[in-house]
Design a protein around this motif. Structure first.
Motif, short mmCIF file in Angstrom:
data_model
loop_
_atom_site.label_atom_id
_atom_site.label_comp_id
_atom_site.label_asym_id
_atom_site.label_seq_id
_atom_site.Cartn_x
_atom_site.Cartn_y
_atom_site.Cartn_z
N ALA A 90 56.90 55.48 35.08
CA ALA A 90 55.93 56.06 35.63
C ALA A 90 54.81 56.48 34.88
O ALA A 90 53.48 56.99 35.44
N THR A 91 54.52 55.72 34.02
CA THR A 91 53.77 55.46 33.05
C THR A 91 52.35 54.40 34.08
O THR A 91 51.28 54.91 33.99
N LEU A 92 52.74 53.55 35.03
CA LEU A 92 51.99 53.04 36.08
C LEU A 92 51.40 53.65 36.81
O LEU A 92 50.96 54.19 37.90
N ALA A 93 52.64 54.75 37.53
CA ALA A 93 52.13 55.69 38.10
C ALA A 93 51.06 56.19 37.62
O ALA A 93 50.47 56.52 38.43
N MET A 94 51.17 57.23 36.17
CA MET A 94 50.09 58.19 35.58
C MET A 94 48.50 57.31 35.74
O MET A 94 48.18 58.22 36.11
N LEU A 95 48.92 55.84 35.44
CA LEU A 95 47.93 55.27 35.57
C LEU A 95 47.25 55.09 36.94
O LEU A 95 45.45 55.48 36.39
N CYS A 127 49.33 46.68 39.67
CA CYS A 127 49.18 47.82 39.36
C CYS A 127 48.19 48.56 38.41
O CYS A 127 48.35 49.44 37.96
N ILE A 128 48.15 47.89 37.68
CA ILE A 128 47.05 47.69 36.38
C ILE A 128 46.08 47.54 36.33
O ILE A 128 44.88 48.16 36.66
N ILE A 129 45.53 46.00 36.52
CA ILE A 129 43.56 45.67 36.60
C ILE A 129 42.94 46.09 37.72
O ILE A 129 42.01 46.63 36.82
N PRO A 130 43.66 46.40 38.99
CA PRO A 130 42.18 46.88 39.54
C PRO A 130 42.11 48.49 39.64
O PRO A 130 40.94 48.61 39.75
N SER A 131 42.88 48.96 39.39
CA SER A 131 43.09 50.96 38.91
C SER A 131 42.03 50.67 38.08
O SER A 131 40.72 51.84 37.67
N LEU A 132 42.17 50.16 36.82
CA LEU A 132 41.40 50.86 35.60
C LEU A 132 39.52 49.97 35.76
O LEU A 132 39.09 50.86 35.51
N TYR A 133 40.06 48.85 36.65
CA TYR A 133 38.38 48.26 37.07
C TYR A 133 38.04 49.03 38.31
O TYR A 133 36.38 49.70 37.96
N LEU A 134 38.10 49.99 38.68
CA LEU A 134 38.21 51.22 39.57
C LEU A 134 37.70 52.35 39.07
O LEU A 134 36.45 52.67 39.39
N LEU A 135 38.09 52.81 38.02
CA LEU A 135 37.93 53.89 36.87
C LEU A 135 36.24 53.69 36.26
O LEU A 135 35.39 54.23 36.30
N ALA A 188 55.48 63.30 28.95
CA ALA A 188 55.24 62.62 27.52
C ALA A 188 54.46 62.01 27.53
O ALA A 188 53.18 61.57 27.50
N LYS A 189 55.64 61.13 27.65
CA LYS A 189 55.37 59.89 27.00
C LYS A 189 54.80 58.68 27.73
O LYS A 189 53.19 58.27 27.79
N SER A 190 54.36 59.33 29.71
CA SER A 190 53.81 58.19 30.07
C SER A 190 52.95 59.34 30.24
O SER A 190 51.45 58.58 30.51
N THR A 191 52.05 60.18 31.08
CA THR A 191 50.75 60.75 30.90
C THR A 191 50.08 60.82 29.34
O THR A 191 48.98 59.63 29.49
N ALA A 192 50.36 60.25 27.90
CA ALA A 192 50.00 60.13 26.96
C ALA A 192 49.81 58.76 26.62
O ALA A 192 48.30 57.96 26.83
N LEU A 193 50.41 57.71 26.88
CA LEU A 193 50.11 56.70 27.51
C LEU A 193 49.31 55.70 28.54
O LEU A 193 48.13 55.38 28.00
N ALA A 194 49.09 56.21 29.67
CA ALA A 194 48.21 55.87 30.89
C ALA A 194 47.01 56.73 30.46
O ALA A 194 46.20 55.94 30.32
N LEU A 195 46.77 57.44 29.49
CA LEU A 195 45.39 58.23 29.33
C LEU A 195 44.52 57.51 28.53
O LEU A 195 43.65 56.93 28.62
#
Length: 301
Positions: A217-222, A100-108, A284-291
């Motif tokens: 919510a953080t994973l969804a926003m990420l 849920c995290i690594i492939p998306s970050l590497y995609l970015l 607010a927290k999920s958006t800030a953490l994801a960004l």
């Protein structure tokens, strides 16, 4: 009386104990329902219940009643393995959180992690993905479910693995080292009229700002930020438009599926106005953490 106490799933430990004493069980599934129970109809309560189940199973695995050694030679190897599998639920959280995290970050970042579509090595990945999804869907339909029910089951499967199992693993480890004490959290089974009405309409009830909902919510926003950032980068910055789809097709599909699965989360964060929406603090927290995660990864890599 007659129950084995000491963990949050005493019924499982009791069942294992009586089986080790020679009792036999059968699968009885009559056409007419013999028993009807009441289950939680809000997402927070469902996550708490799954956390208690997975945490209790992990506690049994680490205790003297672990089926890995307590039941050795007393029950069949297949049943012993089945008990161990359910007691190892909590470990499933780590590969799920990773995907849920690594492939998306590497995609970015534009870094491929999987074979290209034009490569022969793409075939095994496609086979496993299509085969697993097809088998799960057919099994769900065969047991009397629907396609919509299967999709909702897939959604809950993701939510409990990235929240309930994760928190259960961390809490069990902390309790094992004496950093916290065991508590038994009871799931609420009685809902208000408005909550029941939303439940009947298949609308997910969030309603509070628990840490588990913040993680979801953080994973969804990420995943949303990474997918949008990738498309914007390819359209306006990188030459060649969307040619990267060949080299990063699986990452795009994975991130896209996660975004579609999390549509109810986005609705709860920004679109819904009822009492069952996610609080503004979670948004607010999920958006800030994801960004922050996206910015940090881009700056470090």
């Amino acid at each position: 009386m007659g129950l084995q106490y000491g963990c949050s799933v005493e019924d499982v430990m009791t069942g294992l104990s009586i089986k080790c004493r020679g009792w036999k069980s059968v699968f009885y599934n009559p056409q007419r329902k013999a028993f009807l129970g009441v289950a939680p109809n809000t997402l927070p309560e469902a996550l708490v219940q799954h956390k208690r189940w997975s945490e209790g199973g992990f506690q049994i695995l680490l205790s003297k009643h672990s089926p890995a050694w307590y039941a050795y030679g007393l029950i069949s190897p297949g049943l012993q393995m089945a008990y161990c599998y359910y007691h190892l639920w909590v470990f499933i959280c780590w590969p799920t959180v990773y995907y849920c995290i690594i492939p998306s970050l590497y995609l970015l970042k534009g870094i491929p992690l999987f074979p290209q579509m034009s490569s022969p090595w793409f075939i095994p990945f496609a086979y496993v993905i299509l085969g697993d999804c097809s088998y799960c869907l057919m099994e769900f339909l065969w047991s009397g479910g629907t396609i919509k029910g299967w999709w909702n089951e897939l959604r809950i499967w993701l939510y409990k693995r990235t929240s309930s199992y994760l928190f259960a693993f961390v809490d069990t480890i902390l309790k094992s080292f004496g950093f916290s004490e065991s508590t038994f959290v009871v799931s609420a089974k009685v809902a208000e009229e408005e909550v029941s009405q939303r439940y009947e309409k298949d609308i997910i009830e969030f309603g509070n700002s628990s840490p588990m909902l913040t993680v979801l919510a953080t994973l969804a926003m990420l995943n949303l930020f990474c997918l949008l950032g990738m498309f914007l980068k390819q359209m306006f910055i990188t030459e060649g438009g969307l040619r990267m789809l060949d080299s990063m097709a699986l990452q795009v599909i994975l991130s896209g599926v996660l975004v579609v699965i999390n549509v109810p989360v986005y609705q709860g964060l920004f679109l819904r106005k009822d009492e069952g929406r996610l609080p503004i603090s979670v948004a607010a927290k999920s958006t800030a953490l994801a960004l922050s995660a996206c910015a940090l990864f881009i700056s470090l890599s």
